[in-house]
Scaffold this active site. Structure first.
Site, mmCIF file in Angstrom:
data_model
loop_
_atom_site.group_PDB
_atom_site.id
_atom_site.type_symbol
_atom_site.label_atom_id
_atom_site.label_comp_id
_atom_site.label_asym_id
_atom_site.label_seq_id
_atom_site.Cartn_x
_atom_site.Cartn_y
_atom_site.Cartn_z
ATOM 1 N N GLU A 1 25.170 -43.923 -18.146
ATOM 2 C CA GLU A 1 23.971 -44.644 -17.721
ATOM 3 C C GLU A 1 23.854 -44.768 -16.209
ATOM 4 O OE1 GLU A 1 25.908 -45.336 -20.357
ATOM 5 O OE2 GLU A 1 25.204 -47.144 -21.348
ATOM 6 N N ASN A 2 24.992 -44.885 -15.516
ATOM 7 C CA ASN A 2 24.935 -45.061 -14.071
ATOM 8 C C ASN A 2 24.705 -43.743 -13.335
ATOM 9 O OD1 ASN A 2 27.505 -44.282 -14.859
ATOM 10 N ND2 ASN A 2 28.519 -45.286 -13.144
#
Lengths: 244, 209
Positions: free
Chosen positions: B47-48
């Site tokens: 996600e990052n």
């Protein structure tokens, strides 16, 4: 580029004038990109009734680095907007949690992609958008949804911020920013979404032009204040042993 | 003998197809990066904004700027790329992720699941789970079949607030691998020594053998 320098000498100078009631975006995802030194300065600066926007209020781990949870403990926060408002492990308790449970601080728990897109929309001049995230859940109760091409979407509004506090790897005097690896995360979109962008910079501030224009992640026109992070122990440099 | 967690990860990863882009949730799903994928080419998305990350860094080789979505210090093999958070979730919402593997409190035969809010809590732990659950092409869940006090986590309908409705394709527990069909959990595989009766006894929903 501009004749007025964006470089300030201290973290305290960097956060000077942040007004009570400001909406502040805090960069970072776990350690990378988290503006620990600027957050520490904001704790000293003392602005109140803040709305704090970030991925998390700060985890239950020790040693703690300055985070939104500490601003809550310091009585500076009216509301947080985060994708985590409880500890990932049900057996842990966030420092933020008792304040939230006693009603001393308000919170909006937002899907992480919705948080990112609300910031992106604010920075892109888009007032709202529809997303499938959260449809059919408690978050969608009583809110506007719309069926588009046969699928239900939830209306989400842009999240403009007054201030962004960020940490990056390199910056030049023009305010152009480069992040390194996973440090980029929310940085560029928070800069786009905010009126006042304040950045703690790991490497010495470079002369304008030292970052190739093709390598700039956030253009200097968005950035107002830069402060170089001095070596430890005069500033916070997290180590590998710490996570957030 | 029920499967160990690494065995669960290994069995679930056998459901991946060659070329898939895979997102792993916090907790048990992170074990999947240790699985030998053999001939299959699998790309991990975090996600990052870390795309194509590799194994956890050896001690002394960690990079302070490089973590995955579970805060693990990972590595960047050739071919990896970094994007910002908006682009990372744009990849998710636009359906580029073939499967998300998530830990969960409850899985339901009606294909709902609940992994963000425990009973009595005011706050929640959403992270990227709602975006991923709503938008990944496949949603796989990994969890223990029962809670510590013996209550089944495999239900006809969730008792906790749901993360997404009707999105789950596979559930793996220490007892077996299941496909929720709407009305029941269809058994796709069973851990060695575990019987269908064991599974029925541990499941609070119809089980289709």
């Amino acid at each position: 580029m501009g004749k007025r320098s964006k470089v300030v000498a201290s973290f305290d100078e960097a956060v000077a004038g942040i007004a009570d009631g400001s909406t502040i975006a805090f960069g970072g995802f776990a350690l990378p990109g988290s503006p620990f030194n600027l957050t520490a300065a904001l704790l000293r600066q003392g602005a109140k009734r803040l709305v704090c926007v970030g991925n998390t209020t700060g985890g239950p781990r020790k040693p703690r680095n300055p985070d939104i949870g500490m601003l809550v403990e310091n009585g500076q926060v009216a509301k947080v907007i985060c994708s985590f408002t409880a500890a990932p492990r049900a057996s842990d308790v966030l420092p933020f949690t008792p304040y939230y449970e006693r009603g001393e601080v308000d919170a909006e728990t937002v899907p992480q992609g919705t948080l990112a897109e609300r910031l992106r929309a604010a920075g892109a001049g888009v007032p709202a958008f529809y997303t499938p995230a959260g449809v059919g859940t408690q978050l969608a109760e009583g809110r506007e949804t719309r069926v588009i091409n046969g699928r239900e979407y939830l209306l989400e509004y842009a999240l403009p911020c007054d201030v962004a506090l960020l940490r990056c790897y390199q910056a030049d005097e023009a305010g152009n920013l480069r992040f390194r690896r996973a440090q980029r995360n929310f940085g560029p979109i928070m800069a786009m979404a905010s009126k006042l962008v304040i950045v703690e910079v790991e490497e010495p501030i470079l002369p304008a032009g030292a970052i190739d224009p093709d390598e700039v992640h956030t253009p200097g026109i968005l950035v107002q204040r830069l402060v170089h992070i001095p070596p430890a122990p005069d500033a916070i440099w997290p180590t590998l042993k710490e996570t957030r | 003998m029920p499967w160990s967690r690494p065995q669960m990860a290994e069995r679930l990863a056998r459901e991946f197809q060659d070329g898939w882009i895979v997102n792993l949730g916090v907790g048990m799903p992170t074990l999947i990066t240790d699985v030998d994928m053999g001939e299959k080419e699998i790309t991990f998305h975090a996600e990052n904004g870390v795309i194509g990350f590799g194994p956890v860094a050896a001690e002394g080789h960690e990079d302070i700027h490089l973590v995955d979505a579970s805060r693990r210090f990972v590595t960047l093999p050739p071919g990896a790329a970094i994007v910002d958070h908006a682009d990372s979730f744009a990849l998710i919402r636009s359906g580029r992720i073939d499967v998300t593997v998530l830990g969960t409190y409850e899985a339901a035969a009606n294909r709902d699941f609940a992994n963000w809010k425990v009973k009595g809590a005011k706050g929640g732990v959403i992270g990227g789970a709602m975006d991923l659950a709503a938008c990944a092409k496949n949603v796989f869940l990994m969890m223990e079949h029962r809670t510590r006090d013996g209550t089944s986590r495999m239900l006809a309908e969730c008792s906790l607030p749901v993360t997404a409705r009707g999105r789950v394709n596979r559930v793996i527990t220490e007892l077996g691998l299941f496909e929720p069909t709407g009305a029941a959990f269809k058994v796709l595989d069973v851990a060695p020594g575990v019987t269908i009766d064991d599974i029925r006894a541990a499941t609070a929903a119809p089980v289709e053998a």
